[in-house]
Design a protein around this motif. Structure first.
Motif, PDB file in Angstrom:
ATOM      1  N   PRO A  76       0.808  -1.222   0.000  1.00 36.25           N
ATOM      2  CA  PRO A  76       0.000   0.000   0.000  1.00 36.25           C
ATOM      3  C   PRO A  76       0.843   1.275   0.000  1.00 36.25           C
ATOM      4  O   PRO A  76       0.342   2.361  -0.226  1.00 36.25           O
ATOM      5  CB  PRO A  76      -0.812  -0.111   1.292  1.00 36.25           C
ATOM      6  N   THR A  77       2.144   1.145   0.247  1.00 40.54           N
ATOM      7  CA  THR A  77       2.952   2.358   0.302  1.00 40.54           C
ATOM      8  C   THR A  77       3.355   2.821  -1.097  1.00 40.54           C
ATOM      9  O   THR A  77       3.865   3.911  -1.256  1.00 40.54           O
ATOM     10  CB  THR A  77       4.223   2.142   1.131  1.00 40.54           C
ATOM     11  N   ILE A  78       3.135   1.957  -2.095  1.00 37.52           N
ATOM     12  CA  ILE A  78       3.478   2.382  -3.450  1.00 37.52           C
ATOM     13  C   ILE A  78       2.254   3.017  -4.100  1.00 37.52           C
ATOM     14  O   ILE A  78       1.246   2.363  -4.336  1.00 37.52           O
ATOM     15  CB  ILE A  78       3.993   1.196  -4.281  1.00 37.52           C
ATOM     16  N   LEU A  79       2.349   4.292  -4.356  1.00 35.48           N
ATOM     17  CA  LEU A  79       1.221   5.003  -4.944  1.00 35.48           C
ATOM     18  C   LEU A  79       1.285   4.900  -6.457  1.00 35.48           C
ATOM     19  O   LEU A  79       2.353   4.939  -7.033  1.00 35.48           O
ATOM     20  CB  LEU A  79       1.288   6.482  -4.572  1.00 35.48           C
ATOM     21  N   GLY A 132      14.044  20.638  -3.348  1.00 40.52           N
ATOM     22  CA  GLY A 132      12.927  19.704  -3.513  1.00 40.52           C
ATOM     23  C   GLY A 132      11.751  20.289  -4.284  1.00 40.52           C
ATOM     24  O   GLY A 132      10.714  19.642  -4.408  1.00 40.52           O
ATOM     25  N   THR A 151       0.603   9.519 -10.993  1.00 34.47           N
ATOM     26  CA  THR A 151      -0.383  10.205 -11.819  1.00 34.47           C
ATOM     27  C   THR A 151       0.242  10.618 -13.147  1.00 34.47           C
ATOM     28  O   THR A 151      -0.416  11.179 -13.986  1.00 34.47           O
ATOM     29  CB  THR A 151      -0.901  11.457 -11.111  1.00 34.47           C
ATOM     30  N   PHE A 152       1.531  10.313 -13.301  1.00 39.81           N
ATOM     31  CA  PHE A 152       2.242  10.803 -14.477  1.00 39.81           C
ATOM     32  C   PHE A 152       2.351   9.780 -15.595  1.00 39.81           C
ATOM     33  O   PHE A 152       2.867  10.093 -16.659  1.00 39.81           O
ATOM     34  CB  PHE A 152       3.651  11.255 -14.094  1.00 39.81           C
ATOM     35  N   GLY A 162      11.105  18.265  -7.295  1.00 33.91           N
ATOM     36  CA  GLY A 162      10.558  16.981  -6.850  1.00 33.91           C
ATOM     37  C   GLY A 162       9.042  17.020  -6.741  1.00 33.91           C
ATOM     38  O   GLY A 162       8.363  16.058  -7.089  1.00 33.91           O
ATOM     39  N   ILE A 163       8.499  18.135  -6.267  1.00 37.08           N
ATOM     40  CA  ILE A 163       7.043  18.254  -6.135  1.00 37.08           C
ATOM     41  C   ILE A 163       6.391  18.189  -7.509  1.00 37.08           C
ATOM     42  O   ILE A 163       5.371  17.534  -7.698  1.00 37.08           O
ATOM     43  CB  ILE A 163       6.678  19.570  -5.413  1.00 37.08           C
ATOM     44  N   ASP A 164       7.013  18.843  -8.508  1.00 39.86           N
ATOM     45  CA  ASP A 164       6.439  18.816  -9.851  1.00 39.86           C
ATOM     46  C   ASP A 164       6.443  17.417 -10.448  1.00 39.86           C
ATOM     47  O   ASP A 164       5.623  17.091 -11.303  1.00 39.86           O
ATOM     48  CB  ASP A 164       7.196  19.776 -10.768  1.00 39.86           C
ATOM     49  N   GLY A 173       6.012  14.789  -8.558  1.00 39.85           N
ATOM     50  CA  GLY A 173       5.236  13.953  -7.651  1.00 39.85           C
ATOM     51  C   GLY A 173       6.093  12.963  -6.880  1.00 39.85           C
ATOM     52  O   GLY A 173       5.661  11.860  -6.576  1.00 39.85           O
ATOM     53  N   ILE A 174       7.312  13.384  -6.562  1.00 42.24           N
ATOM     54  CA  ILE A 174       8.231  12.496  -5.860  1.00 42.24           C
ATOM     55  C   ILE A 174       7.921  12.502  -4.362  1.00 42.24           C
ATOM     56  O   ILE A 174       7.645  13.548  -3.787  1.00 42.24           O
ATOM     57  CB  ILE A 174       9.681  12.968  -6.112  1.00 42.24           C
ATOM     58  N   THR A 175       7.950  11.312  -3.759  1.00 41.23           N
ATOM     59  CA  THR A 175       7.703  11.262  -2.322  1.00 41.23           C
ATOM     60  C   THR A 175       8.999  11.051  -1.548  1.00 41.23           C
ATOM     61  O   THR A 175       9.018  11.160  -0.329  1.00 41.23           O
ATOM     62  CB  THR A 175       6.730  10.123  -1.966  1.00 41.23           C
ATOM     63  N   TYR A 207      18.339  15.185  -5.564  1.00 46.57           N
ATOM     64  CA  TYR A 207      17.173  15.650  -4.815  1.00 46.57           C
ATOM     65  C   TYR A 207      17.550  16.116  -3.421  1.00 46.57           C
ATOM     66  O   TYR A 207      18.126  15.342  -2.650  1.00 46.57           O
ATOM     67  CB  TYR A 207      16.177  14.494  -4.759  1.00 46.57           C
TER      68      TYR A 207
END
Lengths: 142, 175
Positions: free
Chosen positions: B27-30, B126, B33-34, B129-131, B133-135, B99
């Motif tokens: 469940p931790t792997i999302l 970072g 959306t890209f 990174g947000i662009d 979608g990096i966690t 990063y």
């Protein structure tokens, strides 16, 4: 009494931000920020919201949200920005539409099914009892 | 009447299948959306050449693996020998995204463990990174020649993932 006060103090403290002090323009903006970060999920430590999380990414996202607020973006725009990048997963309150309908209405559905089952069961029992009344006996040891 | 006896069994089997299918999932792997979308447009600077700009368009043209790494990231050290070996063999074009790192730390890290990257984008705060979608790091994106993201790996890349998931997609023989 003092112990109680300490305990209450601790509870309040733990619900406060894991946060870097931010220079909000006014109280209103700060309130908006608090509501937003409480409703958005941290994408790293997934059972925390952005307000509570100490993860690097949560810090970055809080900063991003703050900066977008300063730039005059609305809450909806900020949420859309995050959903575009991290998916609907970041919303602690999923959107009320499409495939989420089952999620929202599922509990209600189960309640209705359960209610119907109970009603049917009770009615049957009443009918059965009417046909063949159970003798009430005082000496049954419950 | 007999049929009614099977209702609990049916319910049990239904539930068992449902729960069983969830067991193997992480469940931790999302889901990214890209997937099947273009690499987000960005403008940044290069890690190895301070101040030299690098933008998303300049990377298009051939397929590459975009690898998010940092000197503070332990799993990056685990996957680094794999990336290094395949890149130096010429099996893929590797683009780095450094990063949330200090330049000196990152360069020292590359010095020590090897530098297989064709280009390295520097993202010290970072924001980039947000662009994407990096966690966290490491994360990697398979990008095709048109600049479309085809696959995403969260966590360290093993030789198996490289052989079965990444290389076929870079060659365009798997979607």
């Amino acid at each position: 009494m003092r112990a109680l006060l300490c305990l209450i103090g601790l509870l309040i403290a733990s619900s406060a931000f894991a946060i870097d002090p931010l220079p909000f323009a006014d109280k209103d903006q700060e309130d908006r920020f608090r509501v937003l970060v409480a409703e958005l999920r941290c994408v790293q430590c997934q059972n925390q919201n952005l307000a509570d999380s100490d993860a690097l990414i949560a810090k970055d996202l809080r900063k991003e949200i703050f900066e977008q607020m300063q730039a005059g973006r609305s809450d909806d725009e900020i949420v859309a920005f995050l959903v575009e990048r991290y998916g609907e997963f970041v919303l602690y309150r999923p959107v009320f539409s499409g495939k989420n309908l089952l999620l929202w209405l599922g509990p209600l559905l189960i309640l209705v099914i359960g209610g119907v089952a109970v009603a049917v069961h009770l009615r049957r029992r009443r009918v059965a009892a009417g046909d063949n009344p159970m003798p009430i006996s005082e000496d049954i040891d419950w | 009447m007999i049929a009614r006896l099977f209702i609990p069994l049916g319910l049990f089997l239904g539930l068992a299948v449902l729960l069983w299918s969830g067991l193997g999932k992480d469940p931790t792997i999302l889901p990214s959306t890209f997937l099947d979308k273009p690499v987000p447009a960005f403008e940044a600077t290069k890690l190895r050449e301070p101040g030299v700009p690098i933008a998303s368009q300049s990377l298009a043209g051939e397929p590459y693996l975009l690898n998010v790494f940092a000197s503070w990231c332990l799993s990056c050290r685990v996957e680094h020998p794999v990336l290094d070996a395949y890149a130096k063999r010429g099996a893929l074009k590797l683009v780095g995204l450094n990063y949330r790192d200090q330049r000196e730390d990152a360069l020292a890290w590359l010095n020590r463990f090897g530098d297989p990257y064709a280009e390295i984008i520097w993202d010290p705060d970072g924001r980039l990174g947000i662009d994407f979608g990096i966690t966290g790091a490491p994360e990697s994106f398979v990008v095709d020649a048109q600049g479309i993201i085809r696959y995403k790996v969260v966590g360290a890349i093993s030789p198996e993932i490289m052989e079965q998931e990444i290389l076929p997609r870079l060659r365009g023989s798997k979607n």
